[in-house]
Design a protein around this motif. Structure first.
Motif, PDB file in Angstrom:
ATOM      1  N   ARG A  15       1.014  -1.286  -0.014  1.00  0.00           N
ATOM      2  CA  ARG A  15       0.151  -0.228  -0.627  1.00  0.00           C
ATOM      3  C   ARG A  15       1.271   1.257  -0.479  1.00  0.00           C
ATOM      4  O   ARG A  15       2.183   1.228   0.410  1.00  0.00           O
ATOM      5  N   LEU A  16      -0.209   2.269  -0.038  1.00  0.00           N
ATOM      6  CA  LEU A  16       0.797   3.939  -0.223  1.00  0.00           C
ATOM      7  C   LEU A  16       0.638   4.038   0.888  1.00  0.00           C
ATOM      8  O   LEU A  16      -0.389   4.270   1.918  1.00  0.00           O
ATOM      9  N   SER A  58      -2.388  11.120  -3.153  1.00  0.00           N
ATOM     10  CA  SER A  58      -2.132  12.742  -2.994  1.00  0.00           C
ATOM     11  C   SER A  58      -3.486  13.744  -3.791  1.00  0.00           C
ATOM     12  O   SER A  58      -3.961  14.901  -3.432  1.00  0.00           O
ATOM     13  N   GLY A  59      -3.723  13.037  -4.766  1.00  0.00           N
ATOM     14  CA  GLY A  59      -4.816  13.154  -5.833  1.00  0.00           C
ATOM     15  C   GLY A  59      -3.877  14.260  -7.037  1.00  0.00           C
ATOM     16  O   GLY A  59      -5.322  14.421  -7.640  1.00  0.00           O
ATOM     17  N   ARG A  60      -3.377  14.380  -6.931  1.00  0.00           N
ATOM     18  CA  ARG A  60      -2.489  14.732  -7.941  1.00  0.00           C
ATOM     19  C   ARG A  60      -2.049  13.664  -8.961  1.00  0.00           C
ATOM     20  O   ARG A  60      -1.372  12.746  -7.819  1.00  0.00           O
ATOM     21  N   GLU A 104      -0.841  -0.946  -4.720  1.00  0.00           N
ATOM     22  CA  GLU A 104      -1.905   0.314  -4.236  1.00  0.00           C
ATOM     23  C   GLU A 104      -1.308   0.586  -5.727  1.00  0.00           C
ATOM     24  O   GLU A 104      -0.017   1.135  -5.530  1.00  0.00           O
ATOM     25  N   GLY A 105      -2.383   1.336  -6.315  1.00  0.00           N
ATOM     26  CA  GLY A 105      -2.365   2.518  -7.392  1.00  0.00           C
ATOM     27  C   GLY A 105      -1.124   2.122  -9.269  1.00  0.00           C
ATOM     28  O   GLY A 105      -0.660   2.788 -10.181  1.00  0.00           O
ATOM     29  N   ALA A 106      -1.050   0.608  -8.727  1.00  0.00           N
ATOM     30  CA  ALA A 106      -0.467   0.343 -10.428  1.00  0.00           C
ATOM     31  C   ALA A 106      -0.732   0.094 -11.471  1.00  0.00           C
ATOM     32  O   ALA A 106      -0.577   0.612 -12.486  1.00  0.00           O
ATOM     33  N   PHE A 107      -1.366  -0.035 -10.733  1.00  0.00           N
ATOM     34  CA  PHE A 107      -2.736  -0.201 -12.683  1.00  0.00           C
ATOM     35  C   PHE A 107      -2.946   0.550 -13.898  1.00  0.00           C
ATOM     36  O   PHE A 107      -3.169   0.433 -14.536  1.00  0.00           O
ATOM     37  N   ASP A 108      -3.419   1.811 -12.399  1.00  0.00           N
ATOM     38  CA  ASP A 108      -3.098   3.149 -13.256  1.00  0.00           C
ATOM     39  C   ASP A 108      -2.550   3.545 -14.422  1.00  0.00           C
ATOM     40  O   ASP A 108      -2.841   3.475 -15.459  1.00  0.00           O
ATOM     41  N   ALA A 109      -0.802   2.973 -14.595  1.00  0.00           N
ATOM     42  CA  ALA A 109      -0.304   3.684 -15.240  1.00  0.00           C
ATOM     43  C   ALA A 109      -0.766   2.673 -16.705  1.00  0.00           C
ATOM     44  O   ALA A 109      -0.278   3.296 -17.230  1.00  0.00           O
ATOM     45  N   MET A 110      -0.788   1.550 -16.654  1.00  0.00           N
ATOM     46  CA  MET A 110      -1.161   0.929 -17.753  1.00  0.00           C
ATOM     47  C   MET A 110      -2.765   1.152 -18.357  1.00  0.00           C
ATOM     48  O   MET A 110      -3.276   1.312 -19.137  1.00  0.00           O
ATOM     49  N   VAL A 117       1.409  11.139  -7.647  1.00  0.00           N
ATOM     50  CA  VAL A 117       2.400  11.894  -6.940  1.00  0.00           C
ATOM     51  C   VAL A 117       3.418  11.044  -6.214  1.00  0.00           C
ATOM     52  O   VAL A 117       4.154  10.604  -6.238  1.00  0.00           O
ATOM     53  N   ASN A 118       1.691  10.515  -5.601  1.00  0.00           N
ATOM     54  CA  ASN A 118       2.917   9.936  -4.003  1.00  0.00           C
ATOM     55  C   ASN A 118       3.371   8.511  -4.440  1.00  0.00           C
ATOM     56  O   ASN A 118       4.022   8.313  -4.152  1.00  0.00           O
ATOM     57  N   TRP A 119       2.811   7.804  -5.297  1.00  0.00           N
ATOM     58  CA  TRP A 119       2.730   6.291  -6.033  1.00  0.00           C
ATOM     59  C   TRP A 119       4.214   6.839  -7.005  1.00  0.00           C
ATOM     60  O   TRP A 119       4.941   5.858  -6.478  1.00  0.00           O
TER      61      TRP A 119
END
Ligand code: HEM
Length: 348
Positions: free
Chosen positions: A129-130, A135-137, A310-316, A323-325
């Motif tokens: 997890r992050l 961050s929302g950005r 967490e948050g990795a799938f968004d990249a693809m 930004v925090n990821w």
């Protein structure tokens, strides 16, 4: 006159006697030679440890020996297809054994083993997890073309993998579940799928190599990443550029193992065009082993890109990551990207 006849008769009887004696002598010599031969054969058999009684399987033993020594049984044909001259190729038996026993057994261990390791990892480590939350950005991680190339390669590979696994395990696993007839139809479609999707997969590989090679060359950060265990154990996140060392391994596996799969696959798709029967067997073994290995590797990749982080799938998915990821998992890359975007933002 009578005397002369008597002399001729005596001569005749004498020569008859001589011929008879010669015949008797020859007969004795032949009998003795025959006895010596039989004796020698028995002695040889006794020495080689072979049974002296009639052995009904003796001819098959000789056949094995013959095949081994001749390597292959090849004759002569007058038809254009010269391959038909090879009647028996002993390696074919090894090749068949590999496909019927070795590949399904060890391939099954490799794939189930990898799924087991990932399940264990998930149970022990849970989702990565992050720590500071989102961050929302967001910043752009992969543009439209990169994502298109990724999904072109990924979707083709997944369907190629499934249709390939059907060749290795289908006949054992599926008929009891879906019936013989459905299995036959499915296998026919799987075969078409497998042949045609080889093209987009190969195109995807070439594009991937071109667009990502520069970010996947090894550098000094990789050593730091390796010595920190890749951040997989513990809560530390070693600094990484656009791709960390683990991702570089995935990239090079896809390019090199995927390249081997593609090359050997085309050899199989055009039988005997580039090689002979031995070459076809080697190509088939290379194709199936490389295929199973890459599927096992991709299991790990899919895990980390979905459930594992967490948050990795968004990249693809959307192509943008929080930004925090980015700061957590690819700090060096995030610094560069944020510096670029702050330079691009006009000063207020
Ligand atoms: C459902 C299937 C898949 C998912 C969810 C998935 C997900 C992802 C994600 C999220 C990334 C970006 C990682 C990052 O931001 O750094 C990525 C990158 C990549 N993917 Fe996939 N992927 C899948 C299937 C595949 C397949 C089948 C292949 C190749 C045969 C593949 C090859 C790659 C490569 C080479 C990269 C760049 C290096 C890396 O990040 O490891 N992916 N994938």
């Amino acid at each position: 006159m009578a005397k002369a006849l008597e002399g001729t008769d005596a001569l005749y009887r004498r020569s008859e006697e001589i011929v008879l004696r010669i015949c008797l002598l020859c007969g004795r010599i032949a009998t003795m030679a025959w006895l010596v031969l039989i004796g020698a054969t028995f002695a040889a058999q006794a020495q080689s440890g072979q049974p002296q009684s009639v052995n009904p399987t003796a001819s098959s033993v000789h056949e094995q020996q013959l095949l081994r020594e001749l390597d292959r049984v090849t004759g002569r044909v007058t038809i254009p297809d010269k391959r038909a001259a090879t009647l028996i190729q002993p390696e074919g038996r090894e090749w068949r054994r590999f496909n019927v026993t070795t590949l399904p057994t060890y391939g099954g261990y490799a794939l189930l083993g990898m799924l087991g390791v990932l399940l264990l990892f998930y149970l022990l480590r849970g989702k990565i997890r992050l720590e500071n939350g989102f961050s929302g950005r967001t910043i752009v991680r992969f543009g439209g073309f990169s994502r298109f190339v990724h999904w072109l390669t990924a979707i083709s590979f997944i369907l190629l993998g499934l249709s390939g696994l059907n060749v290795v395990f289908g006949r054992t696993v599926l008929p009891p579940l879906i019936g013989e007839s459905a299995f036959a139809t499915l296998s026919q479609w799987a075969k078409y799928t497998h042949n045609y999707l080889s093209v987009p997969f190969t195109v995807g590989l070439v594009f991937m190599l071109v667009i990502w090679i520069k970010d996947n060359l090894p550098n000094a950060n990789d050593l730091k990443w390796i010595s920190a265990g890749g951040g997989l154990v513990g809560s530390q996140h070693p600094a990484a550029g656009r791709f960390n060392f683990g991702q570089k391994l995935i990239f090079w596996s896809v390019i090199l193992v995927g390249g081997l799969i593609a090359a050997s696959g085309y050899v199989l798709m055009f039988p005997f065009y580039a090689t002979n029967i031995e070459g076809m067997q080697v190509a088939q073994i290379a194709h199936s082993v490389a295929g199973v290995v890459l599927i096992a590797i991709i299991f790990a990749h899919i895990y980390i890109g979905t459930l594992g982080m967490e948050g990795a799938f968004d990249a693809m998915g959307s192509g943008e990551v929080d930004v925090n990821w980015a700061k957590t998992h690819h700090s060096l890359w995030a610094e560069q990207e944020l510096a670029k975007s702050s330079q691009a933002t006009p000063a207020e």
